[in-house]
Design a protein around this motif. Sequence first.
Motif, PDB file in Angstrom:
ATOM      1  N   VAL A 213       0.821  -1.208   0.000  1.00  0.00           N
ATOM      2  CA  VAL A 213       0.000   0.000   0.000  1.00  0.00           C
ATOM      3  C   VAL A 213       0.855   1.258   0.000  1.00  0.00           C
ATOM      4  CG1 VAL A 213      -0.370   0.469   2.477  1.00  0.00           C
ATOM      5  CG2 VAL A 213      -2.238   0.794   0.835  1.00  0.00           C
ATOM      6  N   MET A 214       2.119   1.162   0.421  1.00  0.00           N
ATOM      7  CA  MET A 214       3.008   2.315   0.300  1.00  0.00           C
ATOM      8  C   MET A 214       3.189   2.682  -1.170  1.00  0.00           C
ATOM      9  SD  MET A 214       3.656   3.133   3.359  1.00  0.00           S
ATOM     10  CE  MET A 214       3.784   2.506   5.023  1.00  0.00           C
ATOM     11  N   GLY A 215       3.343   1.671  -1.997  1.00  0.00           N
ATOM     12  CA  GLY A 215       3.438   1.920  -3.436  1.00  0.00           C
ATOM     13  C   GLY A 215       2.141   2.443  -4.010  1.00  0.00           C
ATOM     14  N   ALA A 216       1.014   1.911  -3.521  1.00  0.00           N
ATOM     15  CA  ALA A 216      -0.288   2.377  -3.995  1.00  0.00           C
ATOM     16  C   ALA A 216      -0.518   3.837  -3.601  1.00  0.00           C
ATOM     17  CB  ALA A 216      -1.392   1.491  -3.431  1.00  0.00           C
ATOM     18  N   LEU A 217      -0.092   4.207  -2.395  1.00  0.00           N
ATOM     19  CA  LEU A 217      -0.226   5.606  -1.970  1.00  0.00           C
ATOM     20  C   LEU A 217       0.635   6.527  -2.832  1.00  0.00           C
ATOM     21  CD1 LEU A 217      -0.250   5.046   1.883  1.00  0.00           C
ATOM     22  CD2 LEU A 217      -2.087   6.146   0.569  1.00  0.00           C
ATOM     23  N   ALA A 218       1.831   6.054  -3.196  1.00  0.00           N
ATOM     24  CA  ALA A 218       2.687   6.852  -4.077  1.00  0.00           C
ATOM     25  C   ALA A 218       2.006   7.085  -5.425  1.00  0.00           C
ATOM     26  CB  ALA A 218       4.038   6.172  -4.262  1.00  0.00           C
ATOM     27  N   ASP A 219       1.260   6.084  -5.892  1.00  0.00           N
ATOM     28  CA  ASP A 219       0.555   6.216  -7.167  1.00  0.00           C
ATOM     29  C   ASP A 219      -0.473   7.336  -7.146  1.00  0.00           C
ATOM     30  OD1 ASP A 219       2.023   4.104  -8.124  1.00  0.00           O
ATOM     31  OD2 ASP A 219       0.382   2.647  -8.071  1.00  0.00           O
ATOM     32  N   VAL A 220      -1.036   7.622  -5.969  1.00  0.00           N
ATOM     33  CA  VAL A 220      -2.044   8.688  -5.885  1.00  0.00           C
ATOM     34  C   VAL A 220      -1.451   9.981  -5.327  1.00  0.00           C
ATOM     35  CG1 VAL A 220      -3.963   7.075  -5.708  1.00  0.00           C
ATOM     36  CG2 VAL A 220      -2.891   7.919  -3.608  1.00  0.00           C
ATOM     37  N   ILE A 222       0.803  10.455  -2.679  1.00  0.00           N
ATOM     38  CA  ILE A 222       1.114  10.593  -1.257  1.00  0.00           C
ATOM     39  C   ILE A 222       2.413   9.866  -0.951  1.00  0.00           C
ATOM     40  CG2 ILE A 222       0.393  10.038   1.100  1.00  0.00           C
ATOM     41  CD1 ILE A 222      -2.477  10.338   0.251  1.00  0.00           C
ATOM     42  N   LYS A 223       3.363  10.599  -0.426  1.00  0.00           N
ATOM     43  CA  LYS A 223       4.616  10.008  -0.001  1.00  0.00           C
ATOM     44  C   LYS A 223       4.440   9.555   1.446  1.00  0.00           C
ATOM     45  CE  LYS A 223       9.603  10.840   0.322  1.00  0.00           C
ATOM     46  NZ  LYS A 223      10.692  11.831   0.152  1.00  0.00           N
ATOM     47  N   ALA A 224       4.239   8.261   1.624  1.00  0.00           N
ATOM     48  CA  ALA A 224       3.895   7.722   2.937  1.00  0.00           C
ATOM     49  C   ALA A 224       5.076   7.006   3.562  1.00  0.00           C
ATOM     50  CB  ALA A 224       2.710   6.769   2.818  1.00  0.00           C
ATOM     51  N   ARG A 225       4.991   6.871   4.880  1.00  0.00           N
ATOM     52  CA  ARG A 225       5.997   6.112   5.610  1.00  0.00           C
ATOM     53  C   ARG A 225       5.299   5.286   6.686  1.00  0.00           C
ATOM     54  NH1 ARG A 225       5.797  11.076   7.955  1.00  0.00           N
ATOM     55  NH2 ARG A 225       5.920  11.187  10.243  1.00  0.00           N
ATOM     56  N   SER A 286     -12.399  22.458  16.469  1.00  0.00           N
ATOM     57  CA  SER A 286     -13.744  22.014  16.119  1.00  0.00           C
ATOM     58  C   SER A 286     -14.159  22.577  14.764  1.00  0.00           C
ATOM     59  CB  SER A 286     -14.722  22.475  17.195  1.00  0.00           C
ATOM     60  OG  SER A 286     -16.031  22.069  16.886  1.00  0.00           O
ATOM     61  N   GLY A 287     -14.972  21.807  14.061  1.00  0.00           N
ATOM     62  CA  GLY A 287     -15.442  22.250  12.750  1.00  0.00           C
ATOM     63  C   GLY A 287     -14.563  21.803  11.613  1.00  0.00           C
ATOM     64  N   LYS A 288     -13.385  21.279  11.922  1.00  0.00           N
ATOM     65  CA  LYS A 288     -12.504  20.759  10.875  1.00  0.00           C
ATOM     66  C   LYS A 288     -12.924  19.332  10.511  1.00  0.00           C
ATOM     67  CE  LYS A 288      -9.475  24.242  10.853  1.00  0.00           C
ATOM     68  NZ  LYS A 288      -9.004  24.971   9.669  1.00  0.00           N
ATOM     69  N   ARG A 289     -12.277  18.806   9.494  1.00  0.00           N
ATOM     70  CA  ARG A 289     -12.552  17.426   9.090  1.00  0.00           C
ATOM     71  C   ARG A 289     -11.239  16.654   9.031  1.00  0.00           C
ATOM     72  NH1 ARG A 289     -17.808  17.203   7.314  1.00  0.00           N
ATOM     73  NH2 ARG A 289     -17.553  15.095   6.507  1.00  0.00           N
ATOM     74  N   VAL A 290     -11.324  15.361   9.360  1.00  0.00           N
ATOM     75  CA  VAL A 290     -10.187  14.469   9.160  1.00  0.00           C
ATOM     76  C   VAL A 290     -10.275  14.011   7.713  1.00  0.00           C
ATOM     77  CG1 VAL A 290      -9.079  12.326   9.885  1.00  0.00           C
ATOM     78  CG2 VAL A 290     -10.270  13.732  11.568  1.00  0.00           C
ATOM     79  N   ASP A 291      -9.476  14.590   6.859  1.00  0.00           N
ATOM     80  CA  ASP A 291      -9.640  14.317   5.424  1.00  0.00           C
ATOM     81  C   ASP A 291      -8.310  14.170   4.686  1.00  0.00           C
ATOM     82  OD1 ASP A 291      -8.738  16.914   5.489  1.00  0.00           O
ATOM     83  OD2 ASP A 291     -10.172  17.664   4.006  1.00  0.00           O
ATOM     84  N   PRO A 292      -7.318  13.487   5.258  1.00  0.00           N
ATOM     85  CA  PRO A 292      -6.024  13.453   4.572  1.00  0.00           C
ATOM     86  C   PRO A 292      -6.076  12.823   3.190  1.00  0.00           C
ATOM     87  CG  PRO A 292      -6.093  11.849   6.366  1.00  0.00           C
ATOM     88  CD  PRO A 292      -7.290  12.730   6.518  1.00  0.00           C
ATOM     89  N   MET A 293      -6.863  11.771   2.999  1.00  0.00           N
ATOM     90  CA  MET A 293      -6.886  11.127   1.688  1.00  0.00           C
ATOM     91  C   MET A 293      -7.571  12.009   0.651  1.00  0.00           C
ATOM     92  SD  MET A 293      -5.145   8.435   1.970  1.00  0.00           S
ATOM     93  CE  MET A 293      -5.528   7.643   0.415  1.00  0.00           C
TER      94      MET A 293
END
Length: 349
Positions: A213-220, A222-225, A286-293
């Motif tokens: 999924v690290m590779g899959a995230l890179a495809d969209v 996102i540089k993930a660790r 408050s009022g924010k969203r968890v929306d990293p993706m």
Amino acid sequence: MRGEYKVPDGKLVAVDVEVEDEQLAKVSLFGDFFLEPDEALEDIVAAVTGMPTTASADTLGKAIADALDDDVSMIGFTPESVGIAIRRALGHATTWHDHTFDVIEPVSLDPALHVALDEVITREVASGNRPPTLRFWDWNAPLVVLGSFQSVRNEVDEEAAARHGIGVVRRISGGGAMFMEPGNCITYSLSVPTSLVDGLSFERSYAFLDQWVMGALADVGIKARYVPLNDIASEHGKIAGAAQKRFAAGAVLHHVTMAYDIDVDKMTDVLRIGREKISDKGITSSGKRVDPMRSQTGMTRDDIIAAFLTHFRTHYNTHTSAYTDTELTAARDLVDTKFTNPEWTYRVP
């Protein structure tokens, strides 16, 4: 016989092995790792030569570690990684490419049914009735899914949950609570035979099973660790959490939930988590969203899942599959007898 193991964030370790009288008669070690001094390669090979073919990766690794002087530097690999490569050469451990994976695309179901399917599908893999399986969840109702060992009253405001029409179910794996409303998360489950993680500690198996999924995230974009023990993060903070359950029958369940677009006010109303805990999920007030993706990719949830499926199918042998009537019936029975049973839900009150 040849075995290979790519150390997460490290180097490739490969071995050629010959066996006589159930012992390692000859071992050749090679790869793109670094080793100083060069002569230590002979010491590593000598340490495992003559050992029984039943030796575990930990046993083989300990023999290597005990044989090496303190001034030896193994860079990009470890004694245990050599043991894993040997186990793979002997057929005790397998690699991703030794399997053809069933892939089940998202099917909208009651989320409690997905919780039950985790147990049903993984037991099917353990019994050999199903090959290793990757499946993506989709759900038609909200639910809080608690980790196996979490306290209901410590994690959930049940009055608030009832007010929002959100149920509570306890899953079979450990870890933290999942706040699930339709469309707000990306969740997948990977059910694999134990041989795929043979020789890996729990911590190393999390990193190993998250590699794809690290590779899959890179495809969209996102540089993930990987963040031990069970988180995946980008430069902007945490984006996902993983949980795992090992079955004595011979299979491992590894599932991951990624935040796509979560209503923070509702989540903090229902879940008893402090602001310091949600601060690592990309929100500060408050009022924010968890929306990293959503915010980090600019893509729809469906498009991200499609990209993940394409990545997995491109890199591994796969077969498109679906749930069988028998599996769905077994899962519905588990929902009734276990996952909506107060004895299970409140086993940790």
